[in-house]
Design a protein around this motif. Sequence first.
Motif, PDB file in Angstrom:
ATOM      1  N   ILE A   1       7.225   1.991  -1.082  1.00 38.10           N
ATOM      2  CA  ILE A   1       7.769   0.638  -0.900  1.00 38.10           C
ATOM      3  C   ILE A   1       8.455   0.531   0.456  1.00 38.10           C
ATOM      4  O   ILE A   1       8.290  -0.462   1.185  1.00 38.10           O
ATOM      5  N   ALA A   2       9.236   1.559   0.804  1.00 34.73           N
ATOM      6  CA  ALA A   2       9.926   1.550   2.093  1.00 34.73           C
ATOM      7  C   ALA A   2       8.923   1.504   3.248  1.00 34.73           C
ATOM      8  O   ALA A   2       9.116   0.767   4.231  1.00 34.73           O
ATOM      9  N   THR A   3       7.861   2.275   3.135  1.00 31.92           N
ATOM     10  CA  THR A   3       6.827   2.271   4.177  1.00 31.92           C
ATOM     11  C   THR A   3       6.135   0.918   4.250  1.00 31.92           C
ATOM     12  O   THR A   3       5.849   0.408   5.341  1.00 31.92           O
ATOM     13  N   ALA A   4       5.859   0.316   3.094  1.00 31.38           N
ATOM     14  CA  ALA A   4       5.203  -0.992   3.061  1.00 31.38           C
ATOM     15  C   ALA A   4       6.075  -2.054   3.740  1.00 31.38           C
ATOM     16  O   ALA A   4       5.576  -2.919   4.470  1.00 31.38           O
ATOM     17  N   ILE A   5       7.381  -1.975   3.498  1.00 34.51           N
ATOM     18  CA  ILE A   5       8.303  -2.929   4.120  1.00 34.51           C
ATOM     19  C   ILE A   5       8.331  -2.737   5.630  1.00 34.51           C
ATOM     20  O   ILE A   5       8.290  -3.707   6.400  1.00 34.51           O
ATOM     21  N   ASP A   6       8.396  -1.494   6.076  1.00 33.89           N
ATOM     22  CA  ASP A   6       8.395  -1.224   7.521  1.00 33.89           C
ATOM     23  C   ASP A   6       7.124  -1.751   8.177  1.00 33.89           C
ATOM     24  O   ASP A   6       7.168  -2.349   9.272  1.00 33.89           O
ATOM     25  N   ASP A   7       6.001  -1.537   7.520  1.00 28.17           N
ATOM     26  CA  ASP A   7       4.724  -2.013   8.069  1.00 28.17           C
ATOM     27  C   ASP A   7       4.677  -3.540   8.113  1.00 28.17           C
ATOM     28  O   ASP A   7       4.164  -4.126   9.076  1.00 28.17           O
ATOM     29  N   ALA A   8       5.211  -4.179   7.073  1.00 27.14           N
ATOM     30  CA  ALA A   8       5.232  -5.649   7.036  1.00 27.14           C
ATOM     31  C   ALA A   8       6.094  -6.202   8.165  1.00 27.14           C
ATOM     32  O   ALA A   8       5.723  -7.187   8.828  1.00 27.14           O
ATOM     33  N   GLU A   9       7.241  -5.590   8.395  1.00 25.43           N
ATOM     34  CA  GLU A   9       8.113  -6.036   9.488  1.00 25.43           C
ATOM     35  C   GLU A   9       7.401  -5.911  10.832  1.00 25.43           C
ATOM     36  O   GLU A   9       7.494  -6.802  11.687  1.00 25.43           O
ATOM     37  N   ALA A  10       6.693  -4.823  11.018  1.00 23.43           N
ATOM     38  CA  ALA A  10       5.968  -4.616  12.274  1.00 23.43           C
ATOM     39  C   ALA A  10       4.887  -5.673  12.463  1.00 23.43           C
ATOM     40  O   ALA A  10       4.694  -6.192  13.578  1.00 23.43           O
ATOM     41  N   ARG A  11       4.169  -6.001  11.384  1.00 24.95           N
ATOM     42  CA  ARG A  11       3.126  -7.027  11.484  1.00 24.95           C
ATOM     43  C   ARG A  11       3.714  -8.391  11.821  1.00 24.95           C
ATOM     44  O   ARG A  11       3.164  -9.126  12.643  1.00 24.95           O
ATOM     45  N   VAL A  12       4.822  -8.722  11.192  1.00 29.17           N
ATOM     46  CA  VAL A  12       5.446 -10.025  11.443  1.00 29.17           C
ATOM     47  C   VAL A  12       5.942 -10.106  12.884  1.00 29.17           C
ATOM     48  O   VAL A  12       5.740 -11.119  13.567  1.00 29.17           O
ATOM     49  N   ARG A  13       6.575  -9.040  13.376  1.00 25.14           N
ATOM     50  CA  ARG A  13       7.085  -9.062  14.760  1.00 25.14           C
ATOM     51  C   ARG A  13       5.942  -9.142  15.766  1.00 25.14           C
ATOM     52  O   ARG A  13       6.093  -9.730  16.830  1.00 25.14           O
TER      53      ARG A  13
END
Length: 306
Positions: free
Chosen positions: A273-285
């Motif tokens: 979950i933590a990795t998924a959140i980090d990846d989502a933040e990177a995609r949004v930025r």
Amino acid sequence: MSSGGSKTAVYAALAADAGIAVAKFAGAAITGSSSMLAEAIHSVADTANQGLLLIGQKRAEQRPDRLHPFGYGRNRYFYAFVVALVLFSLGSLAAIDEGIHKIREPEHLSDPFVAIVILLVAMVLEGFSLATATRESRPFKQQSSWWAFIRNSRNPELPVVLLEDSGALIGLLLAFAGVGLTMVTGNPIWDGIGTLGIGILLGVIATVLIVEMKSLLIGEGATPSQDAAIRANLVDGTRIERVIHLETQYLGPEELLVAAKIAVAPGLAIADIATAIDDAEARVRAAVPIAERIYLEPDLYRERLG
């Protein structure tokens, strides 16, 4: 959205307005034209306004602290709001008062040709300032209309300069008409009518700016295109299934806050979950670079019945 273009437009407007104000005051003193005096006051207000916009940009650069953990970006909105108030009080109300006075007690102009020459020079300088603001705004405007850009822009300086310069050019035309009709007819009441028209014009522009800057100061969310991009990039279809709830707000013209509750796939480990959140933040930025602050809350999606 970089403030570089904003500063270029503001500096161009500052230089033009300061020079025009001096010329207009000289012309008003020589000719006794109330239209020229109203335009001189207008230029003083515009010059002061550009200074306020620069102060707002400078203060917005302060680093976040314990009292303002999200930074000082909204200083730019506050000072733009003050600019609108100055334009209304010092520009519009003063011109309306002078126009009414000159209509009630008309005064003949002395050497009106001086006023005509100064107005023509002022038109050239204001045209230069408006052209600069238009050029700097065009990359942000994209395919939208100019009115839509003014209404929807999260950058406060460019709409202010665009409206001020457009109003200044129209005001110069009104002053030119007032002085010209006074010369042709020999009736100085036209000078007062031109002054009154300038005051009403400034009042309309100031009202539009007050409404728009108040909205920005309170806090506006992402544009529709940004909202769609954020939603699309939060979801990866495997670990993050959907966006349950999304809220955004501009902390300044160049910083967007994103807070969302996202539905993660059942059974995911905490590390996943933590990795998924980090990846989502990177995609949004990557999709919306100004989305600097992103807070995501993972949850399980429970479809509501009924």
